[in-house]
Design a protein around this motif. Structure first.
Motif, PDB file in Angstrom:
ATOM      1  N   GLU A  12       0.819  -1.212   0.000  1.00  0.00           N
ATOM      2  CA  GLU A  12       0.000   0.000   0.000  1.00  0.00           C
ATOM      3  C   GLU A  12       0.858   1.269   0.000  1.00  0.00           C
ATOM      4  O   GLU A  12       0.436   2.303  -0.530  1.00  0.00           O
ATOM      5  N   LEU A  13       2.051   1.180   0.593  1.00  0.00           N
ATOM      6  CA  LEU A  13       2.912   2.367   0.710  1.00  0.00           C
ATOM      7  C   LEU A  13       3.825   2.566  -0.494  1.00  0.00           C
ATOM      8  O   LEU A  13       4.741   3.389  -0.441  1.00  0.00           O
ATOM      9  N   GLN A  14       3.601   1.838  -1.574  1.00  0.00           N
ATOM     10  CA  GLN A  14       4.491   1.950  -2.728  1.00  0.00           C
ATOM     11  C   GLN A  14       4.605   3.369  -3.290  1.00  0.00           C
ATOM     12  O   GLN A  14       5.641   3.687  -3.874  1.00  0.00           O
ATOM     13  N   PRO A  15       3.599   4.240  -3.153  1.00  0.00           N
ATOM     14  CA  PRO A  15       3.832   5.618  -3.595  1.00  0.00           C
ATOM     15  C   PRO A  15       4.897   6.343  -2.770  1.00  0.00           C
ATOM     16  O   PRO A  15       5.435   7.356  -3.204  1.00  0.00           O
ATOM     17  N   ILE A  16       5.200   5.837  -1.557  1.00  0.00           N
ATOM     18  CA  ILE A  16       6.149   6.501  -0.663  1.00  0.00           C
ATOM     19  C   ILE A  16       7.411   5.674  -0.466  1.00  0.00           C
ATOM     20  O   ILE A  16       8.512   6.202  -0.339  1.00  0.00           O
ATOM     21  N   VAL A  17       7.266   4.351  -0.417  1.00  0.00           N
ATOM     22  CA  VAL A  17       8.377   3.440  -0.115  1.00  0.00           C
ATOM     23  C   VAL A  17       8.744   2.653  -1.369  1.00  0.00           C
ATOM     24  O   VAL A  17       7.871   2.074  -2.022  1.00  0.00           O
ATOM     25  N   VAL A  18      10.025   2.638  -1.682  1.00  0.00           N
ATOM     26  CA  VAL A  18      10.524   1.904  -2.846  1.00  0.00           C
ATOM     27  C   VAL A  18      11.122   0.576  -2.374  1.00  0.00           C
ATOM     28  O   VAL A  18      11.946   0.563  -1.459  1.00  0.00           O
ATOM     29  N   VAL A  19      10.714  -0.518  -2.992  1.00  0.00           N
ATOM     30  CA  VAL A  19      11.299  -1.832  -2.737  1.00  0.00           C
ATOM     31  C   VAL A  19      11.922  -2.309  -4.045  1.00  0.00           C
ATOM     32  O   VAL A  19      11.239  -2.387  -5.069  1.00  0.00           O
ATOM     33  N   SER A  20      13.229  -2.597  -4.024  1.00  0.00           N
ATOM     34  CA  SER A  20      13.921  -2.983  -5.253  1.00  0.00           C
ATOM     35  C   SER A  20      13.339  -4.270  -5.821  1.00  0.00           C
ATOM     36  O   SER A  20      12.840  -5.124  -5.087  1.00  0.00           O
ATOM     37  N   GLY A  21      13.433  -4.399  -7.127  1.00  0.00           N
ATOM     38  CA  GLY A  21      12.843  -5.554  -7.796  1.00  0.00           C
ATOM     39  C   GLY A  21      13.739  -6.772  -7.849  1.00  0.00           C
ATOM     40  O   GLY A  21      13.321  -7.821  -8.339  1.00  0.00           O
ATOM     41  N   ASP A  22      14.981  -6.674  -7.322  1.00  0.00           N
ATOM     42  CA  ASP A  22      15.872  -7.832  -7.364  1.00  0.00           C
ATOM     43  C   ASP A  22      15.576  -8.771  -6.193  1.00  0.00           C
ATOM     44  O   ASP A  22      14.702  -8.518  -5.371  1.00  0.00           O
ATOM     45  N   GLU A  23      16.344  -9.844  -6.104  1.00  0.00           N
ATOM     46  CA  GLU A  23      16.076 -10.854  -5.082  1.00  0.00           C
ATOM     47  C   GLU A  23      16.373 -10.366  -3.668  1.00  0.00           C
ATOM     48  O   GLU A  23      15.826 -10.888  -2.697  1.00  0.00           O
ATOM     49  N   LYS A  24      17.226  -9.337  -3.528  1.00  0.00           N
ATOM     50  CA  LYS A  24      17.547  -8.841  -2.196  1.00  0.00           C
ATOM     51  C   LYS A  24      16.416  -7.996  -1.609  1.00  0.00           C
ATOM     52  O   LYS A  24      16.251  -7.902  -0.408  1.00  0.00           O
ATOM     53  N   ARG A  25      15.631  -7.317  -2.473  1.00  0.00           N
ATOM     54  CA  ARG A  25      14.468  -6.523  -2.055  1.00  0.00           C
ATOM     55  C   ARG A  25      14.847  -5.464  -1.009  1.00  0.00           C
ATOM     56  O   ARG A  25      14.310  -5.437   0.097  1.00  0.00           O
ATOM     57  N   PHE A  26      15.759  -4.583  -1.384  1.00  0.00           N
ATOM     58  CA  PHE A  26      16.093  -3.453  -0.522  1.00  0.00           C
ATOM     59  C   PHE A  26      14.946  -2.456  -0.510  1.00  0.00           C
ATOM     60  O   PHE A  26      14.255  -2.267  -1.514  1.00  0.00           O
ATOM     61  N   MET A  27      14.752  -1.785   0.612  1.00  0.00           N
ATOM     62  CA  MET A  27      13.665  -0.820   0.731  1.00  0.00           C
ATOM     63  C   MET A  27      14.198   0.512   1.251  1.00  0.00           C
ATOM     64  O   MET A  27      15.146   0.568   2.031  1.00  0.00           O
ATOM     65  N   ARG A  28      13.582   1.593   0.784  1.00  0.00           N
ATOM     66  CA  ARG A  28      13.957   2.944   1.203  1.00  0.00           C
ATOM     67  C   ARG A  28      12.817   3.894   0.872  1.00  0.00           C
ATOM     68  O   ARG A  28      11.919   3.566   0.093  1.00  0.00           O
ATOM     69  N   LEU A  29      12.853   5.087   1.471  1.00  0.00           N
ATOM     70  CA  LEU A  29      11.896   6.124   1.101  1.00  0.00           C
ATOM     71  C   LEU A  29      12.200   6.609  -0.305  1.00  0.00           C
ATOM     72  O   LEU A  29      13.364   6.653  -0.724  1.00  0.00           O
ATOM     73  N   ILE A  30      11.173   6.992  -1.030  1.00  0.00           N
ATOM     74  CA  ILE A  30      11.385   7.389  -2.417  1.00  0.00           C
ATOM     75  C   ILE A  30      12.138   8.710  -2.526  1.00  0.00           C
ATOM     76  O   ILE A  30      12.821   8.964  -3.514  1.00  0.00           O
ATOM     77  N   HIS A  31      12.064   9.537  -1.478  1.00  0.00           N
ATOM     78  CA  HIS A  31      12.721  10.839  -1.551  1.00  0.00           C
ATOM     79  C   HIS A  31      12.958  11.364  -0.143  1.00  0.00           C
ATOM     80  O   HIS A  31      12.204  11.085   0.789  1.00  0.00           O
ATOM     81  N   GLU A  32      14.043  12.116   0.009  1.00  0.00           N
ATOM     82  CA  GLU A  32      14.408  12.675   1.305  1.00  0.00           C
ATOM     83  C   GLU A  32      13.316  13.573   1.870  1.00  0.00           C
ATOM     84  O   GLU A  32      13.147  13.699   3.085  1.00  0.00           O
ATOM     85  N   SER A  33      12.525  14.197   0.995  1.00  0.00           N
ATOM     86  CA  SER A  33      11.466  15.110   1.457  1.00  0.00           C
ATOM     87  C   SER A  33      10.402  14.383   2.270  1.00  0.00           C
ATOM     88  O   SER A  33       9.701  15.008   3.069  1.00  0.00           O
ATOM     89  N   VAL A  34      10.262  13.063   2.096  1.00  0.00           N
ATOM     90  CA  VAL A  34       9.293  12.297   2.896  1.00  0.00           C
ATOM     91  C   VAL A  34       9.692  12.352   4.369  1.00  0.00           C
ATOM     92  O   VAL A  34       8.849  12.566   5.250  1.00  0.00           O
ATOM     93  N   ARG A  35      10.981  12.155   4.646  1.00  0.00           N
ATOM     94  CA  ARG A  35      11.446  12.214   6.038  1.00  0.00           C
ATOM     95  C   ARG A  35      11.240  13.612   6.622  1.00  0.00           C
ATOM     96  O   ARG A  35      10.822  13.761   7.778  1.00  0.00           O
ATOM     97  N   HIS A  36      11.543  14.632   5.837  1.00  0.00           N
ATOM     98  CA  HIS A  36      11.339  16.007   6.321  1.00  0.00           C
ATOM     99  C   HIS A  36       9.879  16.233   6.685  1.00  0.00           C
ATOM    100  O   HIS A  36       9.573  16.888   7.688  1.00  0.00           O
ATOM    101  N   TRP A  37       8.978  15.711   5.874  1.00  0.00           N
ATOM    102  CA  TRP A  37       7.550  15.882   6.127  1.00  0.00           C
ATOM    103  C   TRP A  37       7.123  15.118   7.376  1.00  0.00           C
ATOM    104  O   TRP A  37       6.401  15.645   8.218  1.00  0.00           O
ATOM    105  N   LEU A  38       7.577  13.890   7.526  1.00  0.00           N
ATOM    106  CA  LEU A  38       7.176  13.057   8.663  1.00  0.00           C
ATOM    107  C   LEU A  38       7.634  13.648   9.994  1.00  0.00           C
ATOM    108  O   LEU A  38       6.957  13.487  11.014  1.00  0.00           O
ATOM    109  N   THR A  39       8.783  14.316  10.020  1.00  0.00           N
ATOM    110  CA  THR A  39       9.368  14.796  11.276  1.00  0.00           C
ATOM    111  C   THR A  39       9.021  16.245  11.582  1.00  0.00           C
ATOM    112  O   THR A  39       9.521  16.789  12.560  1.00  0.00           O
ATOM    113  N   ASP A  40       8.191  16.855  10.764  1.00  0.00           N
ATOM    114  CA  ASP A  40       7.740  18.232  11.006  1.00  0.00           C
ATOM    115  C   ASP A  40       6.322  18.178  11.571  1.00  0.00           C
ATOM    116  O   ASP A  40       5.369  17.875  10.859  1.00  0.00           O
ATOM    117  N   GLN A  41       6.184  18.492  12.848  1.00  0.00           N
ATOM    118  CA  GLN A  41       4.885  18.334  13.521  1.00  0.00           C
ATOM    119  C   GLN A  41       3.810  19.227  12.920  1.00  0.00           C
ATOM    120  O   GLN A  41       2.631  18.908  12.984  1.00  0.00           O
TER     121      GLN A  41
END
Length: 529
Positions: free
Chosen positions: A369-398
């Motif tokens: 469900e969070l694929q618009p915000i969270v990227v999961v790599s398509g390889d077998e390792k399936r690394f995950m990260r936020l799609i952009h640094e601005s997501v973290r800035h938004w989450l931590t700004d009350q």
């Protein structure tokens, strides 16, 4: 008697770097779509080829304007020009290697050495003369690793291009890391007259001040991506959306000669408000939301980036729609986004599953469900990260984040830290690691290779420790780690070639431990000393 020349030393071994893949930009991002950003690219390439222009090109742009995409494209275009040597470094807060200021000029020199044998020979000699250069000030590194080997190799008249992306994300313990790089460039760049440096950053008063206060022989060329003619940017976004929607649409829609409709494209371009980040979200996630939902998004009035509200409209609306007033779903979203936004390197889905208290089924469902915000790599390792640094800035700004999703940075780091200590307490033992310090053997080996979160824990616990205020409870957990797991932790890093990480981590821990005068314990201080 024939005397054979000694084999040439491996540069990565001389620098103590492993693995070599850390030094490449491949797989880091994507390039501009065909026919987009032509004006920007032409301006940069003209600067690259015009020797009369300044040696430094400062590409400045707000979040989501496509700085990294432009930098990736320029990197590939320059690499195809056989008349030039080139090297690149893409900074990232998500990588311990890529956010360390000491690795920038080291990496550029290694990449340059891989493309010119004469330079490589001189670089090896320079490193052998001064093995500690990897920890030197960036200004000294530039002189020792770049200027002197080029001069000794008679390459000062060789056209060279360096691409350094997201310098503002260089964050070791020193807060002025980007300023140190600018100082190094201002002091030494003119010594290599045919060297050009493309540098991209976000708008920053600190960087602007540092750039202006530096003593440049030739003033840098500044180009603001967010000031590009809006009509040109909108045309590029429209072209990108057209290609993306054609690719992601259903078979029925792709067979329709009127897909994608002009009115839909026009409305989505307005919604993007000049930001490629929004266009990327839409273009790559049409198959998740469907055509009808896309039309509903497009029908809403105004741009997602209007005024100061900007990203909180975009992220807020998207996540509010995903949550749909379900408290449990909001709680689980926060359990994912909180830790993920404060990790120092991408982790696999398996590693993240160990980090959070959530069932594997719920985690995989929420990640979908969070694929618009969270990227999961398509390889077998399936690394995950936020799609952009601005997501973290938004989450931590009350003031900007949704109340149910606001993340306190200190709390997030503490929850991660405690879980990492738990992981090391159970994972660092003689069943998983044969310690040469404990057994007297000459070789250490890791017996269990599927170690999940343990690898991340060993490398990054001290980074999280520095972000948490000292408390008696944390002191106790830390002391237990030193008393029972210190030897095995050091040995594990030694085996993986990351012993320098141990030295830096213990120095960070020593600083953290000295912050509070209320702690009665002194034995750990002796260990750290």
């Amino acid at each position: 008697m024939l005397k054979l020349a000694a084999p040439e030393p491996n540069l990565l071994s001389l620098f103590g770097l492993m693995p070599a893949t850390r030094c490449t930009h491949r797989g880091y991002g994507r390039m501009c779509s065909d026919g987009t950003r032509n004006g920007v690219l032409e301006r940069i390439l003209h600067w690259v080829n015009d020797r009369s222009q300044s040696q430094l090109f400062w590409l400045n742009g707000a979040a989501g304007t496509g700085k990294t995409t432009v930098a990736m494209t320029v990197t590939d275009l320059v690499e195809m020009d056989r008349s030039k040597l080139s090297a690149n470094f893409f900074c990232s807060r998500y990588s311990s290697y890529r956010h360390n200021v000491h690795n920038l000029f080291v990496t550029l020199s290694i990449l340059l050495a891989s493309r010119n044998a004469r330079y490589r020979q001189q670089l090896i000699k320079a490193v052998q003369r001064d093995p500690l250069v990897i920890r030197a000030h960036p200004s000294a590194q530039f002189q020792i690793l770049i200027v002197e080997p080029l001069r000794s190799a008679a390459l000062l008249d060789q056209p060279i291009v360096f691409v350094v992306d997201a310098l503002d994300e260089c964050r070791p313990m020193e807060e002025d890391a980007p300023g140190k790089i600018l100082t190094a460039l201002s002091e030494h760049l003119h010594k290599v007259p045919f060297l050009k440096v493309l540098l991209s950053t976000r708008p920053s008063p600190f960087l602007s001040s540092a750039m202006e206060s530096a003593s440049w022989i030739s003033p840098p060329t500044r180009f603001n991506l967010h000031d590009v003619d809006k009509l040109l940017v909108d045309a590029d976004i429209r072209r990108y959306l057209f290609e993306a929607l054609c690719t992601q649409a259903s078979i029925v829609e792709r067979l329709s000669p009127s897909w994608p409709p002009d009115d839909l494209l026009d409305k989505l371009v307005v919604k993007a408000g000049g930001h490629f980040l929004y266009a990327s979200f839409i273009g790559h996630r049409l198959f998740l939301v469907g055509t009808q939902k896309l039309r509903e998004v497009a029908e809403k009035e105004g741009s997602e980036y209007e005024g100061n509200l900007g990203l909180n409209l975009f992220y807020g609306r998207m996540l509010k729609w995903l949550i749909a007033d379900e408290e449990e779903k909001a709680r689980q979203f926060k359990m994912i986004l909180g830790p993920l936004s404060h990790l120092y390197a991408p982790v696999t889905v398996q590693q993240f599953d160990e980090l959070v208290e959530m069932s594997e089924q719920d985690l995989r469902l929420r990640l979908l469900e969070l694929q618009p915000i969270v990227v999961v790599s398509g390889d077998e390792k399936r690394f995950m990260r936020l799609i952009h640094e601005s997501v973290r800035h938004w989450l931590t700004d009350q003031e900007r984040a949704l109340p149910a999703l606001f993340v306190d940075g200190s709390d997030a780091h503490q929850s991660i830290l405690l879980r990492l200590f738990e992981c090391m307490a159970t994972g660092l033992d003689r069943n998983g690691l044969v310690s040469r310090l404990a057994t007297g053997e000459s070789r250490t080996s890791i017996r269990k290779y599927n170690t999940g979160l343990l690898d991340y824990a060993c490398r990054y616990w001290a980074e999280h420790l520095m972000k948490v205020p000292p408390t008696p409870y944390l002191q106790k957990v830390f002391e237990e780690f030193l008393e029972s797991k210190l030897v095995f932790w050091i040995e594990r890093l030694d085996v993986s070639g990351d012993l320098m990480v141990a030295a830096e981590a213990l120095e960070r821990a020593r600083i953290w431990y000295h912050v509070s005068d209320d702690f009665p314990g002194k034995e750990p201080l002796l260990i750290l000393s």
